[in-house]
Write a protein that holds these residues in place. Structure first.
Motif, PDB file in Angstrom:
ATOM      1  N   MET C 312      48.754  29.687  39.913  1.00  0.00           N
ATOM      2  CA  MET C 312      47.977  30.658  40.664  1.00  0.00           C
ATOM      3  C   MET C 312      48.825  31.855  41.070  1.00  0.00           C
ATOM      4  O   MET C 312      48.318  32.944  41.243  1.00  0.00           O
ATOM      5  N   GLY C 313      50.111  31.626  41.233  1.00  0.00           N
ATOM      6  CA  GLY C 313      50.964  32.716  41.700  1.00  0.00           C
ATOM      7  C   GLY C 313      51.607  33.513  40.587  1.00  0.00           C
ATOM      8  O   GLY C 313      52.336  34.471  40.837  1.00  0.00           O
ATOM      9  N   GLU C 314      51.343  33.131  39.336  1.00  0.00           N
ATOM     10  CA  GLU C 314      52.010  33.797  38.219  1.00  0.00           C
ATOM     11  C   GLU C 314      51.422  35.168  37.939  1.00  0.00           C
ATOM     12  O   GLU C 314      50.207  35.341  37.931  1.00  0.00           O
ATOM     13  N   THR C 315      52.278  36.120  37.695  1.00  0.00           N
ATOM     14  CA  THR C 315      51.793  37.465  37.417  1.00  0.00           C
ATOM     15  C   THR C 315      52.277  37.995  36.077  1.00  0.00           C
ATOM     16  O   THR C 315      51.495  38.498  35.281  1.00  0.00           O
ATOM     17  N   ALA C 316      53.571  37.883  35.821  1.00  0.00           N
ATOM     18  CA  ALA C 316      54.174  38.554  34.665  1.00  0.00           C
ATOM     19  C   ALA C 316      53.469  38.271  33.339  1.00  0.00           C
ATOM     20  O   ALA C 316      53.105  39.210  32.626  1.00  0.00           O
ATOM     21  N   PRO C 317      53.241  37.002  33.001  1.00  0.00           N
ATOM     22  CA  PRO C 317      52.615  36.784  31.693  1.00  0.00           C
ATOM     23  C   PRO C 317      51.206  37.362  31.613  1.00  0.00           C
ATOM     24  O   PRO C 317      50.765  37.803  30.551  1.00  0.00           O
ATOM     25  N   LEU C 318      50.507  37.359  32.753  1.00  0.00           N
ATOM     26  CA  LEU C 318      49.140  37.867  32.748  1.00  0.00           C
ATOM     27  C   LEU C 318      49.112  39.380  32.616  1.00  0.00           C
ATOM     28  O   LEU C 318      48.179  39.956  32.068  1.00  0.00           O
ATOM     29  N   ILE C 319      50.157  40.039  33.124  1.00  0.00           N
ATOM     30  CA  ILE C 319      50.233  41.484  32.934  1.00  0.00           C
ATOM     31  C   ILE C 319      50.343  41.791  31.447  1.00  0.00           C
ATOM     32  O   ILE C 319      49.690  42.696  30.933  1.00  0.00           O
ATOM     33  N   ILE C 320      51.170  40.994  30.755  1.00  0.00           N
ATOM     34  CA  ILE C 320      51.381  41.258  29.340  1.00  0.00           C
ATOM     35  C   ILE C 320      50.094  41.067  28.547  1.00  0.00           C
ATOM     36  O   ILE C 320      49.846  41.792  27.579  1.00  0.00           O
ATOM     37  N   VAL C 321      49.255  40.091  28.935  1.00  0.00           N
ATOM     38  CA  VAL C 321      48.004  39.923  28.194  1.00  0.00           C
ATOM     39  C   VAL C 321      46.900  40.798  28.758  1.00  0.00           C
ATOM     40  O   VAL C 321      45.731  40.612  28.438  1.00  0.00           O
ATOM     41  N   GLY C 322      47.260  41.698  29.636  1.00  0.00           N
ATOM     42  CA  GLY C 322      46.328  42.751  30.006  1.00  0.00           C
ATOM     43  C   GLY C 322      45.490  42.542  31.235  1.00  0.00           C
ATOM     44  O   GLY C 322      44.553  43.292  31.473  1.00  0.00           O
ATOM     45  N   MET C 323      45.811  41.537  32.051  1.00  0.00           N
ATOM     46  CA  MET C 323      44.912  41.286  33.172  1.00  0.00           C
ATOM     47  C   MET C 323      45.204  42.161  34.385  1.00  0.00           C
ATOM     48  O   MET C 323      45.106  41.700  35.514  1.00  0.00           O
ATOM     49  N   ILE C 324      45.591  43.398  34.160  1.00  0.00           N
ATOM     50  CA  ILE C 324      45.753  44.265  35.324  1.00  0.00           C
ATOM     51  C   ILE C 324      44.845  45.472  35.231  1.00  0.00           C
ATOM     52  O   ILE C 324      45.141  46.531  35.716  1.00  0.00           O
ATOM     53  N   ALA C 325      43.736  45.284  34.551  1.00  0.00           N
ATOM     54  CA  ALA C 325      42.787  46.391  34.507  1.00  0.00           C
ATOM     55  C   ALA C 325      42.150  46.561  35.875  1.00  0.00           C
ATOM     56  O   ALA C 325      42.272  45.705  36.740  1.00  0.00           O
ATOM     57  N   PHE C 326      41.435  47.647  36.027  1.00  0.00           N
ATOM     58  CA  PHE C 326      40.721  47.897  37.272  1.00  0.00           C
ATOM     59  C   PHE C 326      39.396  47.153  37.199  1.00  0.00           C
ATOM     60  O   PHE C 326      38.531  47.469  36.387  1.00  0.00           O
ATOM     61  N   ILE C 327      39.239  46.141  38.008  1.00  0.00           N
ATOM     62  CA  ILE C 327      38.064  45.276  37.911  1.00  0.00           C
ATOM     63  C   ILE C 327      37.279  45.333  39.209  1.00  0.00           C
ATOM     64  O   ILE C 327      37.590  44.608  40.144  1.00  0.00           O
ATOM     65  N   PRO C 328      36.279  46.190  39.300  1.00  0.00           N
ATOM     66  CA  PRO C 328      35.516  46.260  40.546  1.00  0.00           C
ATOM     67  C   PRO C 328      34.494  45.126  40.694  1.00  0.00           C
ATOM     68  O   PRO C 328      34.256  44.657  41.786  1.00  0.00           O
ATOM     69  N   ASP C 329      33.911  44.709  39.570  1.00  0.00           N
ATOM     70  CA  ASP C 329      32.884  43.671  39.668  1.00  0.00           C
ATOM     71  C   ASP C 329      33.446  42.339  39.231  1.00  0.00           C
ATOM     72  O   ASP C 329      34.228  42.258  38.297  1.00  0.00           O
ATOM     73  N   SER C 330      32.981  41.287  39.880  1.00  0.00           N
ATOM     74  CA  SER C 330      33.489  39.961  39.536  1.00  0.00           C
ATOM     75  C   SER C 330      33.087  39.594  38.126  1.00  0.00           C
ATOM     76  O   SER C 330      31.961  39.837  37.707  1.00  0.00           O
ATOM     77  N   PRO C 331      33.983  38.990  37.381  1.00  0.00           N
ATOM     78  CA  PRO C 331      33.650  38.558  36.017  1.00  0.00           C
ATOM     79  C   PRO C 331      32.649  37.410  36.061  1.00  0.00           C
ATOM     80  O   PRO C 331      32.655  36.613  36.993  1.00  0.00           O
ATOM     81  N   THR C 332      31.793  37.321  35.050  1.00  0.00           N
ATOM     82  CA  THR C 332      30.814  36.235  35.040  1.00  0.00           C
ATOM     83  C   THR C 332      31.070  35.232  33.931  1.00  0.00           C
ATOM     84  O   THR C 332      30.438  34.205  33.864  1.00  0.00           O
ATOM     85  N   SER C 333      32.002  35.525  33.048  1.00  0.00           N
ATOM     86  CA  SER C 333      32.321  34.537  32.018  1.00  0.00           C
ATOM     87  C   SER C 333      33.793  34.643  31.702  1.00  0.00           C
ATOM     88  O   SER C 333      34.453  35.612  32.088  1.00  0.00           O
TER      89      SER C 333
END
Lengths: 252, 316, 389
Positions: C312-333
Motif C-alpha cells: 500500500m505504501g509503494e510509490t516508485a514502481p507505480l510511477i513508472i507504470v504511469g499511475m500518477i495521472a491526474f485522476i479527479p473521478d474514482s475509477p470504476t474498474s
C-alpha cells in the motif's frame, strides 16, 4: 590449614525461589574442594556466588557474607570486576574466544595491565600454557584460532587463560563433563598440579572424580549444605544419612 | 446367499483418479513456485533487452566513464559518472547516519536493555521501517531541506534546497531499522558462554561487547551494512522529492546532485518516444542498479551464512 | 571508601569503569536519537496535516435565476466573487438543475472559500489582494467566515482547485490495485510456500527457487516498475496507469513476503499432525489441505496483511507504470486509469500552491492511519491465534 574463603550464612533467591539456605562453609587455601549433590541442589549457584557471577542474572537477591582476605566481597565498596580478576572460573562447555590461541590468553592480562604487548606478554602466554599442560601441543600454532583445537585442548586453553590473569582461586563448574575420558584424566592431573599454587573449588556430578581429586567435599541437597568434611570421611564414613543415601546411589 | 469373494490382494493399489488429482495439484504447486524464478529473469531480461537497445545507440564505455549527461540536447551525451557519484555520495551520507545509530541501538537493545524495555522499543524501530518512503520524501523536501538551508545560512554557508545532505540524512533515518534489526538478531545470537567467559576473567561489560561480542557478530553486522547500502542505492521517492535533477559531479554535499533512481523516473515520465535514447537510458541505469544491488545481496547472504555456520544458529 | 583494608579496590579499574559507562551512554543515546527522529517526524506531520481537517466556509447570498445559469459568476455579489471557491461557483447551474424549486430565489448559504482565503484564515502565508483581505476581515466580524470540518477531503477526488481536492479517488484506486495484488500474489505465494515446505526435496531446483525468492526480496522496487513497463504494458499491451498493471507489478513485489511468512507458518505446525494424518491413510494433499493448512492459516493471514501494508505504501514502481495521472473521478474498474494514495501524496507534494502542503500532510496521516490499522490487525490476529504447541 588456612581458610581462603569464609562463607557465612549465604542465602540466595531467584525471584521468590529460595535457592540457597544459609550456607556456612570454609574453603581452605591450596586445597581442592569438591561440591557434589543431585541436579538442582544449588552447587553451581553457590559456586557462582563466589565470583559474583550471579549478579549478572536479573531477579537475584543475595544475603550473607563471603569473606576473602578479610573482606566481604558483597560489601558495597567492592568492585565486582576486581573480584573476578582474583577469582577465575572455568565453565562446563569450553568457551574460547573467536581469536587466536595467543590472543585468548593475552587478552585479559593486557586489559588488566598485568603485562604490556611484547616480550613480557609472550612470556606470560608461554608460562600459562605450560602450567595448563598445553604448551607442547600448541607452541607452533599460537596464531591459529582457539576454536580449532579439540574439546579437551580447548578446555585446557580456558584454564590457561584463567591462570594468565594470576588469580588466587580457580572455580570450575563441571569442567570435564563435556570431555572424553582421556582429556578428563589430563585435566584431573592438571588440577592436582595447580593446587600447589591456587585454591580450587570444583562442582562435579561425578562422585568418582570428587574422590580422585578433592581434599575436601561438600554435599549439597535442595539448597542446604548437608555435610562438609575431608573427602575420605564423606565417602567412607558419612555422618549424615542423606549423604550416605546419595553416596550409595539411593537417589540423585 | 452370495458371499462376496475375499479379495486375494492384501493391499489395494492407488485409486487412479486420486493419483491423477494428486499429480495435477503437485504440478500446479511447482508451476506457482517457478513464478518467482520467472520474475527475476523477467526483470533481468526486460531491463537487459532495453538496455542493449540503448547501447546500440550510445557508447557503453562512455556511459561508464563519461562525465557529461545531457539527454535533451542535439548532440546528446550519456556519461553516467556524475549520476553514479551523486548516488554514492547520498548513500554514504545515509550510512554515516544509519550505521552508528543502527549498530549502537542494536547493542543497547540486546546487551543492556531489560526485556521489558526491549519489547517496547523494538516495535518502535519497526515503525520507522514501515513508513512509506514517499512520506520520508515529503519530510525531506518540506522540513529537512529548508532547515538545512537555514542552518547553513546561519553559519555562513550556502546550501541548495535540494542538497544531497537533506536526502542523505532522511535516507539514513529510513535505513536505521534495516541495520539495527539484523544487527540485533545477530548480536543476540552470539552464544552467552562467550560473554560469561569474558566477564569471569574480570572484564567490564563494555570491554566484553567491544572485544568479544561485536567481533563474533561481525559477519552478520557486515551483512546488515551491505543490505543497508543496497537499500539506499535503490531508494527512489526520497531522492525524487528532495534531491536534484541535474547531474552534478561534486563533493560538496550542500549542493544539489542527482541519483540513478531519479534519472530513471525522469526518463520514463516524460513525453519522449519510447525508443529514444533519452527514454532508453532509464534501462541502462536500471541495469547498473540491478547488477550492483545483486552483487551486494549475494555478498551479504554469504556473510550471514558464514555467521550461521560459525555459531550454528538457525533463527536468522 | 576504605582503600587500605580493601583488597578488592583497584584504582586502575576506575578508568575502565568510566570507559564502560561512556560506551553504555553511546549505546543508549543512539537509541534515543532514533526514537526522537520518529517523534519529531510524527509531530511534524501532525502539525502540518491536522489543519487540513478544517476548511474555511463563507456565508454568502446566492441568486438562483436564469442569469446564474448562463453566467454563474453573476449569482454572487461582485465583491465576494474572488473569495469564494471557483468550484462552488461552477456548481451553481447544476444545483438549479437538480432542484428546480431554487429558480428565482435567493438563498444565504455557507460555501467553500478560496484556498488563499483558507490559508489566510489559518494564519499561513497567503496571496490575497488587499481589497479581498479587507472584505474577509469584514465578513469575519459579521461572523460570516467559519472553519468547518473538512469532509470534502474524504468525499472528493483530486482537483486542480486546491480547496476542492480530496483523497477519495486515490483511496478507491488503492483498494482496486491492492485487490488485484492480493488475488495474484496470495495464491501463488501460498502455493509456492506449500510446495517448498511440504513437497520439495533438497535438490538444485529447490535451491534455485529459494535463491530467487531471496533475491527478489532485495531488488529495488523501482526495477519492478521497469518490469511492469516493459512486459505488462509494452509486451502484453495492458492499459497504462490501470489498477490492473499496478496490481500485477505490486503482486510480484509482495510474493517474497507472503512466501517467507507462509513457510514459517507451515513450518510451525508440528510434524505430529502430519504423521497422524498419514497414519490414518490420507494422501499428502489431503493432509496438507485439510490438516496443516487450517492450522497455518492465521500465520499466513498475518503475513499477507503485512505484505499488503507494504504494498500500500509503494510509490516508485507505480510511477513508472504511469499511475500518477491526474485522476479527479474514482475509477470504476481495474482497467481504467487510476492513482493510489502514496502516488497522490507524491503529486500533491509537487504542486506549487501552498494549500497543497496541508493536503499532502493530511493524505500522509490518512495513509499512515490505514497502515497502522492494518498492522494492528495483523498483530492482533497473530496474538489471538498463537497456539502454544
Amino acid at each position: 590449614m588456612k581458610t581462603k574463603i569464609d562463607v557465612q550464612n549465604l542465602n540466595l533467591w531467584y525471584g521468590k525461589n529460595h535457592a540457597l539456605h544459609g550456607i556456612n562453609l570454609d574453603i581452605y587455601k591450596n586445597k581442592i574442594t569438591a561440591l557434589i549433590g543431585p541436579s538442582g541442589c544449588g552447587k553451581s549457584t553457590f559456586l557462582r556466588c563466589i565470583n559474583r557471577m550471579n549478579d549478572l542474572i536479573n531477579n537475584v537477591n543475595i544475603k550473607g557474607q563471603i569473606i576473602i582476605d578479610e573482606k566481604n566481597i558483597y560489601d558495597k565498596d567492592v568492585d565486582e570486576v576486581s573480584v573476578r580478576k582474583r577469582i577465575g572460573m572455568v565453565f562446563q562447555q569450553p568457551n574460547p574466544f573467536p581469536k587466536s590461541i595467543y590472543e585468548n590468553i593475552a587478552y585479559a592480562p593486557i586489559k588488566h595491565g598485568i603485562v604490556k604487548k611484547g616480550k613480557s606478554c609472550d612470556e606470560l602466554v608461554e608460562k600459562s600454557l605450560i602450567s595448563a599442560g598445553l604448551w607442547d601441543e600448541v607452541k607452533d600454532k599460537l596464531q591459529e584460532p582457539g576454536t580449532s583445537l579439540s574439546g579437551g585442548q580447548q578446555q585446557r586453553l580456558c584454564i590457561a587463560r584463567t591462570i594468565a590473569v594470576e588469580p588466587d582461586v580457580i572455580l570450575m563448574d563441571e569442567p570435564t563433563s563435556a570431555l572424553d575420558p582421556i582429556s578428563t584424566e589430563k585435566i584431573e592431573a592438571l588440577m592436582l598440579e595447580l593446587k600447589k599454587k591456587y585454591t580450587i573449588v570444583i562442582v562435579t556430578h561425578n562422585m568418582q572424580q570428587a574422590a580422585r581429586v578433592a581434599d575436601y567435599t561438600a554435599f549439597f541437597h535442595m539448597g542446604d549444605l548437608i555435610e562438609y568434611d575431608e573427602t575420605e570421611t564423606i565417602f567412607v564414613n558419612p555422618k549424615q544419612k542423606k549423604t550416605e543415601d546419595y553416596i550409595t546411589g539411593r537417589f540423585g | 446367499m452370495k458371499i462376496k469373494q475375499q479379495s486375494k490382494v492384501a493391499f489395494e493399489s492407488k485409486n487412479k483418479t486420486t493419483q491423477v488429482k494428486e499429480d495435477v495439484i503437485k504440478y500446479m504447486l511447482i508451476a506457482a513456485s517457478t513464478i518467482s524464478v520467472l520474475t527475476t529473469f523477467g526483470i533481468l531480461f526486460s531491463i537487459l533487452f532495453e538496455a542493449i537497445e540503448f547501447f546500440k545507440l550510445k557508447s557503453f564505455i562512455y556511459f561508464l566513464t563519461g562525465t557529461e549527461w545531457s539527454p535533451g540536447v542535439e548532440n546528446s551525451k550519456f556519461g553516467a559518472v556524475p549520476i553514479f557519484a551523486g548516488t554514492f555520495i547520498i548513500t554514504i551520507i545515509a550510512m554515516f547516519v544509519a550505521l552508528p545509530i543502527g549498530i549502537f541501538s542494536a547493542v543497547y537493545m540486546s546487551e543492556y536493555a531489560s526485556s521489558s524495555v526491549r519489547s517496547k522499543v523494538k516495535p518502535l524501530l519497526e515503525i520507522l521501517a514501515g513508513i512509506p518512503t514517499v512520506v520520508y520524501g515529503f519530510f525531506a523536501a518540506i522540513t529537512v531541506a529548508p532547515l538545512i538551508v537555514k542552518v547553513c545560512e546561519f553559519i555562513g554557508l550556502e546550501a541548495s534546497f535540494n542538497s544531497a545532505l537533506a536526502s542523505g540524512i532522511v535516507m539514513g533515518i529510513m535505513i536505521i531499522p534495516v541495520i539495527s534489526s539484523l544487527s540485533d538478531d545477530v548480536i543476540s545470537s552470539v552464544p552467552d558462554s562467550l560473554r560469561k567467559g569474558s566477564l569471569a576473567l574480570g572484564l567490564t561489560m563494555a570491554e566484553t561487547i567491544k572485544s568479544v561480542v561485536l567481533p563474533a557478530a561481525s559477519p552478520g553486522i557486515i551483512a546488515a551494512c551491505l543490505l543497508g547500502v543496497s537499500k539506499a542505492l535503490g531508494e527512489t521517492m526520497i531522492v525524487v522529492m528532495a534531491a536534484g535533477l541535474r547531474p552534478n559531479l561534486t563533493f560538496n554535499i550542500l549542493e544539489d546532485m542527482t541519483t540513478v533512481t531519479v534519472r530513471i523516473v525522469d526518463a520514463l515520465v516524460g513525453d519522449q518516444a519510447f525508443n529514444s535514447p533519452a527514454t532508453l537510458s532509464a534501462f541502462a541505469l536500471g541495469l547498473a542498479l540491478f547488477v550492483v544491488t545483486l552483487i551486494l545481496n549475494i555478498i551479504s547472504v554469504y556473510f550471514i551464512r558464514k555467521f550461521k555456520e560459525k555459531y550454528k544458529v538457525n533463527s536468522l | 571508601m576504605k582503600n587500605k583494608n580493601n583488597p578488592f579496590y583497584d584504582p586502575s579499574l576506575k578508568k575502565r569503569h568510566a570507559s564502560a559507562k561512556r560506551f553504555k551512554f553511546f549505546a543508549i543515546s543512539s537509541l534515543v536519537i532514533a526514537i526522537s527522529f520518529l517523534v519529531f517526524f510524527i509531530s511534524d506531520m501532525l502539525q502540518k496535516g491536522l489543519p487540513a481537517l478544517q476548511q474555511s466556509y463563507i456565508q454568502v447570498e446566492i441568486s438562483y435565476n436564469q442569469k446564474s445559469i448562463d453566467s454563474p459568476r453573476s449569482a454572487i455579489d461582485r465583491s465576494l466573487r474572488r473569495v469564494v471557491s471557483r468550484a462552488e461557483i461552477r456548481q451553481i447551474p447544476r444545483k438549479i438543475e437538480n432542484n428546480p424549486q431554487l429558480m428565482n430565489t435567493t438563498k444565504f448559504e455557507w460555501i467553500l472559500a478560496d484556498d488563499q482565503v483558507d490559508q489566510y484564515v489559518k494564519g499561513n502565508y497567503y496571496k490575497l489582494k488587499n481589497k479581498d483581505k479587507k472584505k474577509i476581515d469584514e465578513l469575519k466580524k459579521q461572523g460570516r467566515v467559519e472553519l468547518k470540518f473538512n469532509s470534502i477531503f474524504f468525499t472528493n477526488g483530486d482537483s486542480k482547485i486546491p480547496e476542492f481536492a480530496g483523497i477519495k479517488s486515490a483511496l478507491i484506486g488503492s483498494i482496486l490495485t491492492l485487490l488485484v495484488t492480493i488475488m495474484v500474489s496470495f495464491p501463488i505465494g501460498v502455493m509456492t510456500a506449500i510446495y517448498l515446505e511440504e513437497f520439495a526435496q533438497d535438490n538444485k531446483f529447490t535451491q534455485m527457487i529459494e535463491v530467487n525468492i531471496n533475491n527478489l526480496a532485495a531488488i529495488p522496487s523501482i526495477l519492478f516498475g521497469l518490469l511492469g513497463l516493459a512486459i505488462f504494458i509494452n509486451l502484453f499491451g495492458l492499459p497504462r496507469s490501470s489498477a490492473l498493471v499496478g496490481g500485477l507489478t505490486l503482486a510480484l513485489m509482495t510474493l517474497p513476503i507472503i512466501i517467507v511468512t507462509a513457510r514459517a507458518a507451515l513450518r510451525s505446525v508440528p510434524d505430529s499432525i502430519r504423521q497422524a494424518g498419514y497414519g490414518l491413510g490420507l494422501t499428502k494433499i489431503q493432509v496438507v489441505r485439510d490438516h496443516v493448512l487450517p492450522l497455518a492459516f492465521p500465520g499466513i493471514m498475518t503475513g499477507t496483511i503485512i505484505g499488503l501494508a507494504q504494498a500500500m505504501g509503494e510509490t516508485a514502481p507505480l510511477i513508472i507504470v504511469g499511475m500518477i495521472a491526474f485522476i479527479p473521478d474514482s475509477p470504476t474498474s481495474i482497467t481504467e486509469a487510476a492513482t493510489v494514495m502514496p502516488a497522490q501524496i507524491f503529486t500533491w507534494a509537487g504542486m506549487p500552491e501552498r494549500a497543497y502542503i496541508e493536503k499532502t500532510a493530511m493524505g500522509i496521516l490518512t495513509l499512515l492511519t490505514v497502515l497502522i490499522s492494518l498492522n494492528t490487525i495483523a498483530v492482533y490476529l497473530r496474538k489471538k491465534f498463537e497456539t502454544k504447541w
